[in-house]
Design an enzyme around this catalytic site. Structure first.
Site, short mmCIF file in Angstrom:
data_model
loop_
_atom_site.label_atom_id
_atom_site.label_comp_id
_atom_site.label_asym_id
_atom_site.label_seq_id
_atom_site.Cartn_x
_atom_site.Cartn_y
_atom_site.Cartn_z
N THR A 128 -3.05 -0.05 -0.78
CA THR A 128 -3.92 -0.97 -1.26
C THR A 128 -4.77 -1.95 -0.80
O THR A 128 -4.04 -2.92 -0.35
CB THR A 128 -2.75 -1.36 -2.56
N ASP B 25 -8.33 0.10 -5.32
CA ASP B 25 -8.76 1.59 -4.98
C ASP B 25 -7.15 2.23 -4.95
O ASP B 25 -6.75 1.89 -6.44
CB ASP B 25 -8.37 1.38 -2.82
N ARG C 173 -5.37 5.46 -3.85
CA ARG C 173 -4.30 5.79 -3.02
C ARG C 173 -2.61 5.59 -2.68
O ARG C 173 -2.72 4.18 -2.97
CB ARG C 173 -4.84 5.54 -1.14
N LYS D 5 -4.33 2.10 -10.02
CA LYS D 5 -3.13 0.52 -9.66
C LYS D 5 -3.65 -0.44 -11.17
O LYS D 5 -3.60 -1.86 -10.79
CB LYS D 5 -3.29 -0.14 -8.88
N GLY E 273 1.77 -3.15 -3.89
CA GLY E 273 3.56 -3.43 -2.73
C GLY E 273 4.13 -1.76 -3.20
O GLY E 273 3.50 -0.95 -3.62
N SER F 284 -2.40 -4.88 1.83
CA SER F 284 -2.54 -4.26 2.84
C SER F 284 -4.41 -4.34 3.39
O SER F 284 -3.97 -4.11 4.48
CB SER F 284 -2.06 -2.63 3.76
N ASP G 48 -8.73 0.28 5.29
CA ASP G 48 -7.11 0.04 5.61
C ASP G 48 -6.38 1.55 5.21
O ASP G 48 -7.09 1.98 4.61
CB ASP G 48 -6.96 -1.03 5.01
N SER H 297 -5.09 2.91 1.75
CA SER H 297 -5.74 2.23 0.82
C SER H 297 -6.89 3.74 1.39
O SER H 297 -7.24 3.93 2.41
CB SER H 297 -7.21 1.41 0.89
#
Lengths: 252, 204, 275
Positions: free
Chosen positions: C30, C46, C48, C62, C76, C158, C195, C198
């Site tokens: 995330t 995002d 994913r 999310k 998380g 992240s 990242d 994500s």
């Protein structure tokens, strides 16, 4: 401490009656009349708002309450008892249903939960029965139909097409029997509800401040408060504003 | 050894045109020792189907607990549970055990009785729901299943084409997983009927 | 909910002691962000979800509903963000009904932080709480242990560093709604591309005093190229040993179906078990 050593106040009389429940019903029958009419495309709940003094702020009084976005409730009898039941009904609709299924309960399930609360008050130690009868109106998404129920202090509940509770319940029901027709639309039902209230008028005049109306109708998407989420619809239950009520009254 | 890999197993569900399919292998193992080649991992709850892979003892507990919950739901509501509602029930049931989870990865497949919409979903063992419009996978072959699904699945498959796709996806994934295989069940669910098929597979 | 069932805890702990690894939960690796502008607040995420290095879901949501005027972006442990926000949403709805007032963002933030602090970091929910209430525009972050921050622009997950690099280099005071949305989307894109936790699309939520607008897949920068040819198998490819059919109407009559029978049942050969 109190719940460890207390006795049921509701006990059978030698003739097999629970007089406490009959007294509770007597309290209901002294209460202001409330009524509900089921239409094909919705339900109307209506009641009279009687204030004992002109010094009371009428907008602070609320007799018809939203329970879930699709279910509303009105009462006849003791106002304080109703408030407790509204709180409980809202709470159990979340704890017993929404937090498990991520959906609001169908009307019958909610009615059963509220009826259980009322029944428990007839069989528990140290408490008295609730001094109210309720009319619960809701829309059931799974059948796409409206549902109207009455719940009594004993905890029994009945589905109705149209009914009334409170002081003038009998005459109101006679009036409704004459006026009710299958295939009724919500707009007609609101009209009939106001006519019935007028017929059984107990206090002064009918106006936006003395009449309270709640309807179950088409989803009010403007009340949802957000947009862009697929499949989310607005609440079906909503209260009519005093202005809306005035408009209906002028067309009576 | 991962508790999810002790008994082995694979499950996959897919959406087609006005239909869904769900398939599982039949192996029950104790690490590398195969105990049974007749251990189905798909359970029916009315006309909603649940696939469970993971630790076999938990598969049994979860499937029977949910049976109780769905039966109570049917008695209370006097109707069948819809796949979407069942998914939420599975999710909240698993999350109740957030700090002592069941070692299972459930998969749901069904068709909404009211709307006729196909529905599939998968969960992690904590109850996080993965809503998907194409396919969901679970079990020891999930990596292979993801790969085969990504390449073989296409939108708008008719029931019989969906059957071939899901069967080949499962068969070819299982063949590269020593812990899954030994027979397979496939359910093809349409608006008015369910077809259950037993596939001919390798027995090694 | 709230009352957790610990009956598997001892068994699972015993397994762990014997060297069995703990289960892998779906996490939203995330990138999530939030940014205040003149007249409201934007949150973005995002889409994913990951399970280890596997992409578990390519287009998940999310941005979580709390109340019409309060929304959360979650990072998380996916199950925790989902259920913590659902619980707080439920509590706030009941609170709002009984007080007859619009819920406040600080109330939401306080309920979340108290709930997370009570669980001492064991609930892996990292949330951006955003909303507009009668007191004004609000934006907070809440970490899994219960600590909170109040800032004009925030990032979490992240991909938070990648996203923060965009804010730190491009953010300015008194943004317009349009610029805030653009900045947030840009920050998410930085997470998506830099990242690994994500990926996929950008979801955006715009909250103002008047209304809330959720824009799912506001930007789709990673569209899958359609297959040029079909891998459709000819019917009859798969060998079948046995087939059974049952109508759905019939299916509904039973509580448990051990083995399906009924009209149209076609019995095949018994399963081969000779290998």
């Amino acid at each position: 401490m109190a719940d460890r050593y207390s006795f049921s106040l509701t006990t059978f009389s030698p003739s097999g009656k629970l007089v406490q429940i009959e007294y509770a019903l007597a309290a209901v029958n002294q209460g202001v009349t409330s009524l509900g009419i089921k239409a094909t495309n919705g339900i109307v709940l209506a009641t009279e708002k009687k204030s004992t003094s002109s010094l009371i702020n009428p907008s602070s009084l609320e007799k018809i309450s939203l329970i879930t976005p699709n279910i509303g409730m009105v009462y006849s009898g003791m106002g304080p008892d109703f408030r407790v039941l509204v709180d409980r009904a809202r709470k159990v609709s979340h704890t017993n249903y929404k937090r498990i299924y991520n959906e609001y309960p169908p009307t019958r399930i909610l009615v059963q939960d509220v009826a259980r609360v009322m029944q428990e008050a007839t069989q528990s130690g140290g408490v008295r029965p609730y001094g109210v009868s309720l009319l619960v109106a809701g829309w059931d998404e799974h059948t796409d139909t409206p549902a109207l129920y009455q719940v009594d202090p004993s905890g029994s509940y009945f589905p109705w097409k149209a009914t009334a509770i409170g002081k003038s319940a009998t005459s109101a029901k006679t009036f409704l029997e004459k006026r009710y027709a299958e295939g009724l639309e919500l707009e007609d039902a609101i009209h009939i509800a106001l006519l019935t209230l007028k017929e059984t008028l107990e206090g002064g005049e009918l106006n936006g401040d003395t009449v309270e109306i709640g309807i179950v109708g088409t989803p009010a998407d403007h009340l949802l408060g957000y947009e862009g989420v697929e499949g989310k619809k607005g609440p079906r239950f909503r209260k009519l504003s005093p202005q809306e009520i005035e408009d209906y009254l002028t067309n009576l | 050894m991962d508790p999810f890999s002790i008994n082995g197993g694979a499950c996959v569900a897919m959406v087609g045109k006005n239909c869904v399919a769900i398939a599982c292998d039949l192996r029950l193992g104790k690490q590398t020792l195969t105990i049974s080649n007749n251990y189905p991992k798909i359970f029916s709850y009315g006309d909603t189907y649940l696939g469970l892979t993971g630790l076999a003892t938990d598969i049994e507990t979860v499937s029977t607990d949910l049976r109780t919950k769905v039966n109570m739901y049917r008695l209370r509501e006097e109707r069948d549970i819809e796949p979407e509602t069942f998914t939420n029930l599975v999710s909240s049931y698993l999350y109740q055990r957030r700090f002592g989870p069941f070692y299972v990865s459930p998969v749901v497949a069904g068709i909404n009785n009211r709307t006729g919409e196909p529905f599939i979903a998968a969960f992690d063992c904590l109850g996080c729901t993965d809503y998907s419009k194409d396919f969901v996978v679970s079990g020891t072959s999930s990596n292979q299943l993801f790969g085969t699904c990504e390449s073989l699945w296409e939108p708008g498959l008719e029931p019989e084409d969906l059957f071939e796709t899901i069967s080949q996806v499962l068969l070819n994934s299982m063949d590269r997983d020593a812990l899954a295989g030994w027979g397979a069940h496939v359910y093809i669910i349409t608006k008015d009927q369910v077809i259950k098929r037993l596939l001919k597979t390798r027995q090694d | 909910m709230g009352g957790f069932d610990f009956s598997n805890y001892a068994r699972n702990a015993a397994l762990q002691k014997q060297g069995f690894p703990q289960p892998q939960a779906t996490s939203t690796g995330t990138t999530i962000v939030g940014c205040i502008f003149d007249g409201g607040v934007v949150i973005a995420a995002d889409t994913r979800a990951t399970s280890g290095e596997i992409v578990a879901e390519k287009n998940c949501q999310k941005l979580h509903y709390i109340t019409p005027n309060i929304w959360c972006a979650g990072a998380g442990t996916a199950a925790d963000t989902e259920f913590v926000t659902a619980l707080i949403s439920s509590q706030l709805e009941l609170h709002s009904l009984s007080t007859g007032r619009k819920p406040r963002v600080v109330t939401c933030m306080t309920l979340v932080k108290q709930h997370l602090f009570r669980h001492q970091g064991h609930l892996g929910a990292y949330l951006v709480v955003a909303g507009v209430d009668p007191t004004g525009i609000n934006l907070f972050t809440v970490h899994a242990h219960g600590s909170t921050d109040k800032l004009p622009y925030v990032t979490m997950g992240s991909g938070s560093l990648a996203a923060m690099s965009i804010f730190e280099s491009q953010w300015q005071k008194n943004l317009t709604q349009e610029d805030a949305v653009k900045l947030c989307a840009e920050a998410i894109l930085a997470g998506i591309f830099n990242d690994l936790g994500s990926g996929s699309n950008v979801n955006v939520g715009i909250i103002t005093a008047e209304k809330t607008t959720i824009k799912r897949n506001f930007i789709i920068p990673n569209e899958r190229v359609p297959k040029e040819q079909s891998y459709r198998f000819p019917r009859g490819t798969t060998a079948i040993l046995k087939e059974q059919m049952i109508s759905r109407a019939e299916l509904r009559k039973y509580i448990t179906i051990v083995d399906m029978t009924g009209k149209g049942t076609v019995e095949g050969d018994a399963m081969e078990v000779d290998a």
